[in-house]
Design a protein around this motif. Sequence first.
Motif, PDB file in Angstrom:
ATOM      1  N   ILE A 185      87.376  18.862  36.845  1.00 52.61           N
ATOM      2  CA  ILE A 185      88.245  18.943  35.596  1.00 52.61           C
ATOM      3  C   ILE A 185      88.796  17.435  35.575  1.00 52.61           C
ATOM      4  O   ILE A 185      89.323  16.891  37.030  1.00 52.61           O
ATOM      5  N   ILE A 186      88.549  16.746  34.660  1.00 55.96           N
ATOM      6  CA  ILE A 186      89.838  15.840  34.276  1.00 55.96           C
ATOM      7  C   ILE A 186      90.306  15.747  34.406  1.00 55.96           C
ATOM      8  O   ILE A 186      90.744  16.824  32.428  1.00 55.96           O
ATOM      9  N   ASP A 243      88.063  18.324  41.985  1.00 57.17           N
ATOM     10  CA  ASP A 243      86.811  19.219  42.071  1.00 57.17           C
ATOM     11  C   ASP A 243      87.256  20.970  42.182  1.00 57.17           C
ATOM     12  O   ASP A 243      87.690  21.215  43.647  1.00 57.17           O
ATOM     13  N   ILE A 244      87.652  21.706  41.591  1.00 61.23           N
ATOM     14  CA  ILE A 244      87.549  23.637  42.153  1.00 61.23           C
ATOM     15  C   ILE A 244      86.765  23.764  41.980  1.00 61.23           C
ATOM     16  O   ILE A 244      85.920  23.787  41.558  1.00 61.23           O
ATOM     17  N   ALA A 245      87.572  25.026  42.324  1.00 59.30           N
ATOM     18  CA  ALA A 245      86.091  26.761  42.478  1.00 59.30           C
ATOM     19  C   ALA A 245      86.792  27.777  43.020  1.00 59.30           C
ATOM     20  O   ALA A 245      87.871  28.156  42.603  1.00 59.30           O
ATOM     21  N   ASP A 246      85.992  28.545  43.160  1.00 58.80           N
ATOM     22  CA  ASP A 246      86.273  30.432  43.258  1.00 58.80           C
ATOM     23  C   ASP A 246      87.809  30.108  43.538  1.00 58.80           C
ATOM     24  O   ASP A 246      88.402  29.594  45.423  1.00 58.80           O
ATOM     25  N   GLY A 247      89.276  31.226  43.062  1.00 61.68           N
ATOM     26  CA  GLY A 247      90.478  30.781  43.227  1.00 61.68           C
ATOM     27  C   GLY A 247      91.101  29.832  43.001  1.00 61.68           C
ATOM     28  O   GLY A 247      92.215  29.674  43.383  1.00 61.68           O
ATOM     29  N   ASP A 248      90.976  28.556  42.530  1.00 59.37           N
ATOM     30  CA  ASP A 248      91.391  27.233  42.035  1.00 59.37           C
ATOM     31  C   ASP A 248      92.451  27.328  41.290  1.00 59.37           C
ATOM     32  O   ASP A 248      91.555  28.209  40.228  1.00 59.37           O
ATOM     33  N   PHE A 249      92.889  27.180  40.720  1.00 65.74           N
ATOM     34  CA  PHE A 249      95.002  27.210  39.619  1.00 65.74           C
ATOM     35  C   PHE A 249      94.787  26.122  39.294  1.00 65.74           C
ATOM     36  O   PHE A 249      95.394  24.732  40.056  1.00 65.74           O
ATOM     37  N   VAL A 250      94.748  25.394  37.819  1.00 69.88           N
ATOM     38  CA  VAL A 250      95.053  23.963  37.583  1.00 69.88           C
ATOM     39  C   VAL A 250      95.971  24.483  36.105  1.00 69.88           C
ATOM     40  O   VAL A 250      95.662  25.167  35.334  1.00 69.88           O
ATOM     41  N   HIS A 281      92.269  16.844  29.022  1.00 69.84           N
ATOM     42  CA  HIS A 281      91.361  17.372  29.808  1.00 69.84           C
ATOM     43  C   HIS A 281      90.252  17.971  29.385  1.00 69.84           C
ATOM     44  O   HIS A 281      90.115  17.595  28.706  1.00 69.84           O
ATOM     45  N   THR A 282      89.764  18.405  30.109  1.00 65.64           N
ATOM     46  CA  THR A 282      88.165  18.910  30.093  1.00 65.64           C
ATOM     47  C   THR A 282      87.604  19.356  31.739  1.00 65.64           C
ATOM     48  O   THR A 282      87.998  19.005  32.089  1.00 65.64           O
ATOM     49  N   TYR A 283      86.728  20.826  31.526  1.00 66.62           N
ATOM     50  CA  TYR A 283      86.085  20.927  32.735  1.00 66.62           C
ATOM     51  C   TYR A 283      84.785  20.560  32.221  1.00 66.62           C
ATOM     52  O   TYR A 283      84.313  20.808  31.318  1.00 66.62           O
ATOM     53  N   GLN A 284      84.115  21.051  33.528  1.00 60.56           N
ATOM     54  CA  GLN A 284      82.519  21.280  33.065  1.00 60.56           C
ATOM     55  C   GLN A 284      82.041  21.917  34.635  1.00 60.56           C
ATOM     56  O   GLN A 284      82.819  21.666  35.800  1.00 60.56           O
ATOM     57  N   ASN A 285      81.120  22.708  33.860  1.00 59.42           N
ATOM     58  CA  ASN A 285      80.506  23.719  35.301  1.00 59.42           C
ATOM     59  C   ASN A 285      79.616  22.760  36.003  1.00 59.42           C
ATOM     60  O   ASN A 285      78.349  21.896  35.080  1.00 59.42           O
ATOM     61  N   VAL A 286      79.520  22.084  37.142  1.00 58.87           N
ATOM     62  CA  VAL A 286      78.544  21.463  37.486  1.00 58.87           C
ATOM     63  C   VAL A 286      78.037  22.224  39.326  1.00 58.87           C
ATOM     64  O   VAL A 286      77.843  21.601  39.831  1.00 58.87           O
ATOM     65  N   GLY A 287      78.356  23.818  38.902  1.00 56.89           N
ATOM     66  CA  GLY A 287      77.143  24.495  39.567  1.00 56.89           C
ATOM     67  C   GLY A 287      75.872  24.630  39.019  1.00 56.89           C
ATOM     68  O   GLY A 287      75.798  24.363  38.002  1.00 56.89           O
TER      69      GLY A 287
END
Length: 156
Positions: free
Chosen positions: A71-72, A79-86, A94-100
């Motif tokens: 997430i920018i 860097d966020i994953a399962d259960g994280d909140f922003v 802002h933006t997000y990108q799936n890095v998985g």
Amino acid sequence: MSNLSDVFLEAGQGECFWLMGDFYAIKSAPAQTGGTCSIVEIESFPGNGPPPHIHHQEDECLYVIEGAFSIILGSRVLDIADGDFVRIPKGTLHTYQNVGAVPGKLLAVFSPGGFEQILAEAGKAGTRECPDSEESADTLQRLLALAEKYHMEVYP
């Protein structure tokens, strides 16, 4: 009491759209919340995410149901994953990108509601089982053209 569809949706239910290669399901619209918010489930595929943008009218919250995202948020990269909140305050780039390596799921809450309607205008209605493999090349142009209507700036 409200209609059952106003208070309960099964998995895969809700008004659904494909936009920029990702699947969006509107779980709760402003008509159901007195305008206070809208809630959208996002299935984001590897490498996908929206262009950097700013909402000038609504705050946005993202909760990671599953997956790995970058997430920018203003000048920060998270860097966020399962259960994280922003929480993304209005006026924040802002933006997000799936890095998985697999699809990830986010729950997005917009407050006040109304921003989710950009999905209907810029995206293509569909179901999770029928991906929009023929999304037109002018999707970004449609988003840019709708930006002012939805009180946002988009940085392609």
